[in-house]
Design a protein around this motif. Structure first.
Motif: not given
Length: 227
Positions: A138-166
């Motif tokens: 799945w791909v999405w964008s959000a204002f991330d705070f992982a590095e201590g400051e808000l930063k607009e970031t585009v993410f992609a999260l990949r799972f082991a199979d489609s069932e887990i992704a759903d």
């Protein structure tokens, strides 16, 4: 020389080797091992320190192992505008709900170093899009705070199979609806003037020092009138 003399000479010169005497193995002396009873005290004693993760006041809605990617410039391409996908880490992607105020966020740590690699509020406006050519990402964008400051970031999260992704998408969208209701309730309170009333009440509060200062001023005024 006759044949008999040759045979006699050969027999005289041939000698039989002495029989080898077998070696008697030496008995190994049994060495008694003495057990050491010495004790060594550490030079510096370290006390156990409680380490807090910041998740103590939250409950886990879902936690799934996955691999996170971000879309952006690398250090070598910084400032050039060239963006590519690069891996950020592998770990448990968690959706957390705060027990007190009920807000939700998504948090993910790198599984070996425990470094935070994504940390952002579950904004109801976020849209999960399927990654091109994959039914388990799945791909999405959000204002991330992982590095201590808000930063607009585009993410992609990949799972082991489609069932887990759903499964992740279902919980993600359910949590978004919950977050939307929560935010709508907060906005309603502000619209009713609750926030303004609270501000006026706070403004009317006085500390002990303020009360003492007011009493001193009153005393001064009374003394001035008497004079």
């Amino acid at each position: 020389m006759s044949t008999e003399e040759t045979t006699t000479t050969t027999e005289e010169t041939t000698t039989t080797p002495p029989e080898a005497t077998p070696e008697v193995p030496k008995k190994k002396e049994a060495v008694a091992e003495e057990e050491s009873t010495a004790t060594f005290e550490p030079i510096v004693k370290l006390e156990e320190v409680e380490v807090k993760s910041g998740e103590e006041e939250e409950e886990v809605i879902i936690s799934l192992r996955s691999k996170l990617f971000i879309f952006g410039e690398t250090l070598l391409d910084k400032g050039t505008g060239t963006k590519t996908w690069r891996e950020r880490g592998i770990g448990e992607a968690k959706i957390l709900r705060h027990r007190e105020h009920g807000r939700l966020r998504i948090l993910m740590r790198q599984e070996k170093t425990m470094k935070v690699i994504t940390n952002h509020a579950l904004d109801p406006r976020i849209i999960l899009n399927p990654n091109a050519g994959s039914d388990r990402s799945w791909v999405w964008s959000a204002f991330d705070f992982a590095e201590g400051e808000l930063k607009e970031t585009v993410f992609a999260l990949r799972f082991a199979d489609s069932e887990i992704a759903d499964e992740f998408k279902t919980k993600f969208e359910e949590s978004q609806k919950e977050m939307e209701k929560l935010l709508a309730g907060e906005d309603k309170e502000d619209a009713d003037g609750t926030a303004d009333e609270a501000a006026e009440a706070l403004a009317g509060l006085k500390t002990t020092e303020d009360d003492a200062a007011d009493d001193d001023d009153d005393d001064d005024d009374d003394a001035a009138k008497e004079e």
